[in-house]
Design a protein around this motif. Structure first.
Motif, PDB file in Angstrom:
ATOM      1  N   ILE A 216      -5.050   4.436  -1.096  1.00 53.51           N
ATOM      2  CA  ILE A 216      -5.900   5.615  -1.311  1.00 53.51           C
ATOM      3  C   ILE A 216      -6.374   6.178   0.026  1.00 53.51           C
ATOM      4  N   ILE A 217      -6.763   5.303   0.916  1.00 52.72           N
ATOM      5  CA  ILE A 217      -7.230   5.745   2.239  1.00 52.72           C
ATOM      6  C   ILE A 217      -6.089   6.393   3.023  1.00 52.72           C
ATOM      7  N   LYS A 218      -4.908   5.761   3.014  1.00 55.10           N
ATOM      8  CA  LYS A 218      -3.779   6.233   3.820  1.00 55.10           C
ATOM      9  C   LYS A 218      -3.171   7.524   3.274  1.00 55.10           C
TER      10      LYS A 218
ATOM     11  N   GLY B 220      -6.548  -0.043  -2.422  1.00 55.50           N
ATOM     12  CA  GLY B 220      -7.561   0.642  -1.630  1.00 55.50           C
ATOM     13  C   GLY B 220      -6.985   1.222  -0.348  1.00 55.50           C
ATOM     14  N   SER B 221      -6.115   0.454   0.305  1.00 50.79           N
ATOM     15  CA  SER B 221      -5.469   0.937   1.537  1.00 50.79           C
ATOM     16  C   SER B 221      -4.601   2.151   1.254  1.00 50.79           C
TER      17      SER B 221
ATOM     18  N   GLY C  69      -6.608  10.044   2.167  1.00 48.01           N
ATOM     19  CA  GLY C  69      -7.669  10.226   3.154  1.00 48.01           C
ATOM     20  C   GLY C  69      -9.058  10.046   2.582  1.00 48.01           C
ATOM     21  N   ILE C  70      -9.175   9.198   1.543  1.00 45.90           N
ATOM     22  CA  ILE C  70     -10.446   9.020   0.840  1.00 45.90           C
ATOM     23  C   ILE C  70     -10.752   7.541   0.714  1.00 45.90           C
ATOM     24  N   LYS C  71     -11.991   7.160   0.994  1.00 46.86           N
ATOM     25  CA  LYS C  71     -12.434   5.799   0.710  1.00 46.86           C
ATOM     26  C   LYS C  71     -12.936   5.770  -0.728  1.00 46.86           C
TER      27      LYS C  71
ATOM     28  N   SER D 112       0.827  -1.201   0.000  1.00 43.53           N
ATOM     29  CA  SER D 112       0.000   0.000   0.000  1.00 43.53           C
ATOM     30  C   SER D 112       0.866   1.257   0.000  1.00 43.53           C
TER      31      SER D 112
END
Length: 257
Positions: free
Chosen positions: A77-79, A74-75, A82-84, A36
């Motif tokens: 993008i979140i990390k 996906g991880s 800051g977006i799901k 990630s």
């Protein structure tokens, strides 16, 4: 701004939209072993190198035909953003109704291309994507995804050719000066390129004949599609950014109001 990500079998293609304006596009190879952090840092650097402030990206949508990369991607993008992300999957609003025998078997990339082609050009439309596989999909006048044909991609065919025949070299896939080849490399190029052109013309014409949509517009995208589109009259429009545009359209249908 919106980050759109198309995960294909060979490449991951990304684009950043500001409204309907595509500000930049990027490409990276599809490697399942990336972490990630590797995804996050790489994507952020690509965005920044185009002069785009990554902090201004407020939404992300992903279409993938490679499930194995999705957890790390996906991880990332979140990390790092800051977006799901929104993921194109069963149940998402597309504006396209799939009426094949098993709608869940239709790849998300094909759905995205169909959405883009139908929204931008109307129906009936036949959508060609020259990727790892060459796909031909039929969307009816009312936006129904009616049928699809799947064939080996040009590069996939080439790799099978020189991978299975010890005496044949790996070659660049370009159109030779003449189909009347007089040596090995141009003979392979002629077979691959003119073979793809012939396949394209036959399948498109056969789809029009059997569907009855003789006036269907033919829209092509993907890798080597530009070369094929330039050599045949059956392709009406070549749009290298069709998949990215389709992702933006699907995002607009699903974004939180």
């Amino acid at each position: 701004m919106l980050l759109v990500i198309d995960v294909g079998n060979t490449n991951i293609t990304l684009g950043v939209f500001e409204g309907e304006n595509l500000r930049g596009t990027f490409r990276m190879t599809t490697k399942m072993e990336r972490t990630s952090d590797e995804y996050g840092i790489t994507i952020k650097e690509m965005v920044e190198c185009q002069g785009i402030d990554s902090k201004k990206i407020k939404a992300v949508i992903v279409a993938s035909v490679v499930p194995a990369v999705m957890h790390s991607l996906g991880s990332a993008i979140i990390k790092y953003f800051g977006i799901k992300p929104i993921v194109v999957s069963a149940g998402i609003k597309t504006g396209i109704r799939i009426v094949t025998e098993n709608p869940r078997q239709v790849g998300s990339d094909r759905i995205v291309d169909a959405v883009g082609a139908y929204t931008l050009h109307g129906g009936p439309v036949i959508v060609l994507d020259f990727g790892t596989a060459t796909t031909y999909d039929l969307v009816g006048p009312d936006g129904t995804f009616e049928a699809g044909v799947t064939a080996p991609g040009i590069r996939t065919s080439g790799q099978a050719l020189w991978g299975q025949a010890a005496m044949l070299p790996s070659i660049e896939i370009v159109k030779p000066d003449s189909i009347l080849a007089k040596e090995t490399i141009s003979s392979m190029q002629a077979g691959l390129v003119y073979g793809q052109i012939g396949q394209t013309e036959y399948i498109v014409n056969k789809m029009k004949e059997e569907s009855g949509y003789t006036n269907a517009k033919v829209v092509a995208t993907g890798g080597l599609g530009k070369m094929i589109a330039a050599e045949t009259d059956v392709i009406d429009v070549y749009d290298s950014q069709l998949t990215l545009k389709g992702l933006r359209i699907i995002y607009e249908k699903n974004k939180r109001r």
